[in-house]
Write a protein that holds these residues in place. Structure first.
Motif, PDB file in Angstrom:
ATOM      1  N   ILE A 189      54.621 101.005 -74.496  1.00 33.69           N
ATOM      2  CA  ILE A 189      54.662 101.495 -75.875  1.00 33.69           C
ATOM      3  C   ILE A 189      54.409 102.996 -75.916  1.00 33.69           C
ATOM      4  CG2 ILE A 189      53.622 101.312 -78.168  1.00 33.69           C
ATOM      5  CD1 ILE A 189      52.948  98.409 -77.544  1.00 33.69           C
ATOM      6  N   ALA A 190      53.478 103.476 -75.056  1.00 35.54           N
ATOM      7  CA  ALA A 190      53.183 104.907 -75.024  1.00 35.54           C
ATOM      8  C   ALA A 190      54.379 105.721 -74.558  1.00 35.54           C
ATOM      9  CB  ALA A 190      51.981 105.170 -74.117  1.00 35.54           C
ATOM     10  N   ASP A 191      55.244 105.117 -73.731  1.00 34.30           N
ATOM     11  CA  ASP A 191      56.507 105.769 -73.365  1.00 34.30           C
ATOM     12  C   ASP A 191      57.531 105.653 -74.489  1.00 34.30           C
ATOM     13  OD1 ASP A 191      55.525 106.422 -70.863  1.00 34.30           O
ATOM     14  OD2 ASP A 191      56.573 104.803 -69.816  1.00 34.30           O
ATOM     15  N   TYR A 192      57.589 104.459 -75.079  1.00 36.40           N
ATOM     16  CA  TYR A 192      58.661 104.173 -76.033  1.00 36.40           C
ATOM     17  C   TYR A 192      58.560 104.982 -77.323  1.00 36.40           C
ATOM     18  CZ  TYR A 192      61.060 101.775 -79.816  1.00 36.40           C
ATOM     19  OH  TYR A 192      61.828 101.512 -80.929  1.00 36.40           O
ATOM     20  N   LEU A 193      57.390 105.034 -77.933  1.00 40.39           N
ATOM     21  CA  LEU A 193      57.290 105.651 -79.258  1.00 40.39           C
ATOM     22  C   LEU A 193      57.651 107.142 -79.259  1.00 40.39           C
ATOM     23  CD1 LEU A 193      54.187 103.787 -80.738  1.00 40.39           C
ATOM     24  CD2 LEU A 193      56.574 103.611 -81.483  1.00 40.39           C
ATOM     25  N   PRO A 194      57.185 107.964 -78.324  1.00 42.92           N
ATOM     26  CA  PRO A 194      57.649 109.354 -78.313  1.00 42.92           C
ATOM     27  C   PRO A 194      59.156 109.470 -78.107  1.00 42.92           C
ATOM     28  CG  PRO A 194      55.645 109.149 -77.015  1.00 42.92           C
ATOM     29  CD  PRO A 194      56.097 107.760 -77.334  1.00 42.92           C
ATOM     30  N   CYS A 195      59.713 108.593 -77.251  1.00 45.59           N
ATOM     31  CA  CYS A 195      61.157 108.638 -77.025  1.00 45.59           C
ATOM     32  C   CYS A 195      61.924 108.206 -78.266  1.00 45.59           C
ATOM     33  CB  CYS A 195      61.529 107.757 -75.826  1.00 45.59           C
ATOM     34  SG  CYS A 195      61.070 108.447 -74.225  1.00 45.59           S
ATOM     35  N   SER A 196      61.437 107.182 -78.947  1.00 47.72           N
ATOM     36  CA  SER A 196      62.091 106.742 -80.174  1.00 47.72           C
ATOM     37  C   SER A 196      62.002 107.820 -81.247  1.00 47.72           C
ATOM     38  CB  SER A 196      61.451 105.444 -80.673  1.00 47.72           C
ATOM     39  OG  SER A 196      62.145 104.941 -81.806  1.00 47.72           O
ATOM     40  N   PHE A 197      60.860 108.470 -81.325  1.00 46.98           N
ATOM     41  CA  PHE A 197      60.645 109.551 -82.293  1.00 46.98           C
ATOM     42  C   PHE A 197      61.682 110.657 -82.135  1.00 46.98           C
ATOM     43  CE2 PHE A 197      58.407 113.723 -82.831  1.00 46.98           C
ATOM     44  CZ  PHE A 197      58.368 113.740 -84.221  1.00 46.98           C
TER      45      PHE A 197
ATOM     46  N   ASP B  56      65.766  98.607 -75.622  1.00 50.41           N
ATOM     47  CA  ASP B  56      66.852  97.655 -75.858  1.00 50.41           C
ATOM     48  C   ASP B  56      66.718  97.023 -77.244  1.00 50.41           C
ATOM     49  OD1 ASP B  56      67.863  98.167 -73.348  1.00 50.41           O
ATOM     50  OD2 ASP B  56      66.962  96.382 -72.421  1.00 50.41           O
ATOM     51  N   ALA B  57      65.475  96.708 -77.641  1.00 51.98           N
ATOM     52  CA  ALA B  57      65.258  96.142 -78.974  1.00 51.98           C
ATOM     53  C   ALA B  57      65.620  97.151 -80.048  1.00 51.98           C
ATOM     54  CB  ALA B  57      63.803  95.706 -79.124  1.00 51.98           C
ATOM     55  N   ARG B  58      65.395  98.398 -79.796  1.00 51.10           N
ATOM     56  CA  ARG B  58      65.764  99.463 -80.739  1.00 51.10           C
ATOM     57  C   ARG B  58      67.276  99.518 -80.903  1.00 51.10           C
ATOM     58  NH1 ARG B  58      66.988 105.093 -80.714  1.00 51.10           N
ATOM     59  NH2 ARG B  58      65.667 106.405 -82.066  1.00 51.10           N
TER      60      ARG B  58
ATOM     61  N   GLN C 286      66.229 101.848 -85.148  1.00 43.20           N
ATOM     62  CA  GLN C 286      65.019 102.589 -84.817  1.00 43.20           C
ATOM     63  C   GLN C 286      63.812 102.154 -85.651  1.00 43.20           C
ATOM     64  OE1 GLN C 286      65.325 106.758 -85.703  1.00 43.20           O
ATOM     65  NE2 GLN C 286      63.391 107.292 -84.719  1.00 43.20           N
ATOM     66  N   ALA C 287      63.899 102.247 -86.959  1.00 39.86           N
ATOM     67  CA  ALA C 287      62.749 101.966 -87.808  1.00 39.86           C
ATOM     68  C   ALA C 287      62.269 100.522 -87.677  1.00 39.86           C
ATOM     69  CB  ALA C 287      63.067 102.307 -89.267  1.00 39.86           C
ATOM     70  N   PRO C 288      63.167  99.509 -87.753  1.00 42.85           N
ATOM     71  CA  PRO C 288      62.682  98.137 -87.582  1.00 42.85           C
ATOM     72  C   PRO C 288      62.034  97.902 -86.219  1.00 42.85           C
ATOM     73  CG  PRO C 288      64.872  98.135 -88.568  1.00 42.85           C
ATOM     74  CD  PRO C 288      64.601  99.543 -88.141  1.00 42.85           C
ATOM     75  N   ALA C 289      62.604  98.476 -85.164  1.00 43.76           N
ATOM     76  CA  ALA C 289      62.038  98.266 -83.827  1.00 43.76           C
ATOM     77  C   ALA C 289      60.665  98.917 -83.708  1.00 43.76           C
ATOM     78  CB  ALA C 289      62.984  98.818 -82.772  1.00 43.76           C
ATOM     79  N   ASP C 290      60.524 100.126 -84.235  1.00 44.89           N
ATOM     80  CA  ASP C 290      59.228 100.797 -84.158  1.00 44.89           C
ATOM     81  C   ASP C 290      58.151  99.996 -84.886  1.00 44.89           C
ATOM     82  OD1 ASP C 290      60.548 102.766 -82.800  1.00 44.89           O
ATOM     83  OD2 ASP C 290      60.453 104.257 -84.396  1.00 44.89           O
ATOM     84  N   ARG C 291      58.474  99.539 -86.070  1.00 47.30           N
ATOM     85  CA  ARG C 291      57.502  98.760 -86.836  1.00 47.30           C
ATOM     86  C   ARG C 291      57.163  97.463 -86.108  1.00 47.30           C
ATOM     87  NH1 ARG C 291      56.667 100.459 -92.087  1.00 47.30           N
ATOM     88  NH2 ARG C 291      55.740  98.424 -92.550  1.00 47.30           N
TER      89      ARG C 291
ATOM     90  N   ALA D 275      65.831  86.149 -83.356  1.00 49.39           N
ATOM     91  CA  ALA D 275      65.956  85.481 -82.057  1.00 49.39           C
ATOM     92  C   ALA D 275      66.705  86.322 -81.036  1.00 49.39           C
ATOM     93  CB  ALA D 275      66.658  84.128 -82.232  1.00 49.39           C
ATOM     94  N   GLY D 276      67.357  87.374 -81.467  1.00 48.73           N
ATOM     95  CA  GLY D 276      68.135  88.192 -80.534  1.00 48.73           C
ATOM     96  C   GLY D 276      67.296  88.906 -79.494  1.00 48.73           C
ATOM     97  N   VAL D 277      65.986  88.972 -79.703  1.00 47.12           N
ATOM     98  CA  VAL D 277      65.161  89.676 -78.716  1.00 47.12           C
ATOM     99  C   VAL D 277      64.816  88.790 -77.517  1.00 47.12           C
ATOM    100  CG1 VAL D 277      64.158  91.221 -80.433  1.00 47.12           C
ATOM    101  CG2 VAL D 277      62.984  89.088 -79.867  1.00 47.12           C
ATOM    102  N   ARG D 278      64.954  87.480 -77.682  1.00 47.37           N
ATOM    103  CA  ARG D 278      64.576  86.603 -76.564  1.00 47.37           C
ATOM    104  C   ARG D 278      65.407  86.880 -75.313  1.00 47.37           C
ATOM    105  NH1 ARG D 278      61.451  82.209 -75.804  1.00 47.37           N
ATOM    106  NH2 ARG D 278      61.919  81.083 -73.862  1.00 47.37           N
TER     107      ARG D 278
END
Length: 331
Positions: free
Chosen positions: A205-213, A264-266, A271-276, A310-313
């Protein structure tokens, strides 16, 4: 192989001077040269004679140890050069010690403020502004500081950046994310030191959030090039999956799997739904009674499925974090 030692100008000066005096004496045999003149000529020749003679005695009993004088002069010159080098090193350190220079400080403050607002919009409950940034260490905790590392100093409430990483905002944002995740799920605070799956989720998560931002899956490219000679610190488009080799089970290495899964989920949900969803899943993991290596993936999957569907499974299955469901058999 050593280069042959070059002769200095001393021998030529002495020989030339002697020849010149011989010519003058021949041309003007009656010319008298008093002791003072000889002494002055000797003093003038001292710099050239020093490499050749051990000492010289002038009229009046003045005796000079030439090579000793030369040695002392060389020692003083070396001391001056060493002092100048140390001054340069101190100036370079002071430039990065304590706080960043003002333009860099302003850029880091702006990035942290915007990232803070971004996290709040994504559902993070944050009751304090982002911390200050220090580049380098001058206090009692200096042993934790190295030029190519960064950390969040909870005792002092600041982010500490090594000077090789300071001009890449991704590094400061990742350290701030560590602080945010700890505050959102206090029950998970000890899992980082313990390692294991919860720590890997944390790092991912610490990698993902700055990259998503910033909208780029490559974490800290500028810092990586300067500090490590690499194109980036981590790449969230990797295809790594569990099981991992034992040497790659540290939080950062194992977290690459989770960071890529979140990326991948993003791509799947936006972006916004995945971050939340990622932040909510972290809070849910903190609320769960079991944070173990088997329970953590299941808790994260359940929370992300609830938020994103269910698409994230299949994303978990591809990363080796969930068993593949068998297709129903025909009747």
């Amino acid at each position: 192989m050593a280069e042959p030692k070059q002769r200095g100008a001393g021998p030529w000066v002495v020989t030339g001077g002697a020849v010149a005096l011989a010519v003058v004496h021949t041309a003007f045999p009656d010319l008298e040269i008093d002791g003072v003149t000889l002494a002055l000529l000797a003093v003038a020749a001292l710099p050239w004679l020093a490499p050749l003679l051990t000492s010289i005695e002038l009229p009046g009993g003045f005796k000079f140890q030439l090579r000793e004088v030369q040695r002392k002069l060389e020692e003083k010159s070396q001391q001056v050069e060493t002092l100048a080098t140390r001054v340069d090193e101190v100036e370079r350190f002071v430039q990065f010690a304590g706080t960043a220079d003002q333009p860099l400080q302003d850029a880091l403050d702006t990035a942290l403020r915007r990232f803070h607002e971004y996290l709040v919009a994504a559902g993070a409950v944050l009751d304090s502004p982002p911390p200050r940034v220090e580049v380098g260490r001058t206090d009692a905790n200096a042993e934790f500081y190295v030029p190519d590392n960064a950390f969040y100093d909870g005792a002092r409430g600041c982010i500490v950046l090594g000077e090789q990483l300071a001009d890449d905002p991704d590094v400061a944002l990742r350290e701030y994310t560590h602080h945010v995740l700890r505050s959102l799920a206090p029950s998970l605070a000890g899992t980082w030191d313990e390692g294991g799956m919860a720590a890997a989720v944390w790092s991912g998560i610490a990698d993902y959030l700055p990259c998503s931002f910033k909208g780029d899956p490559h974490l800290a490219p500028a810092a990586a090039r300067r500090a490590y000679g690499q194109p980036f610190i981590r790449d969230l488009t990797n295809r790594r999956s569990y099981p991992l080799p034992a040497e790659q089970l540290g939080p950062q290495q194992a977290g690459e799997v989770w960071g890529a899964l979140f990326w991948d989920a993003r791509a799947l949900a936006g972006q916004a739904p995945a971050d939340r969803a990622v932040l909510a899943a972290w809070v849910a993991l903190g609320d769960a009674s079991d944070h173990g290596d088997k329970a953590a993936p299941a808790a994260m999957l359940a929370s992300l499925e609830q938020s994103l569907g269910a698409g994230v499974r299949p994303l978990f299955e591809q990363r080796g974090l969930a068993r593949r469901r068998r297709a129903p058999s025909g009747g």
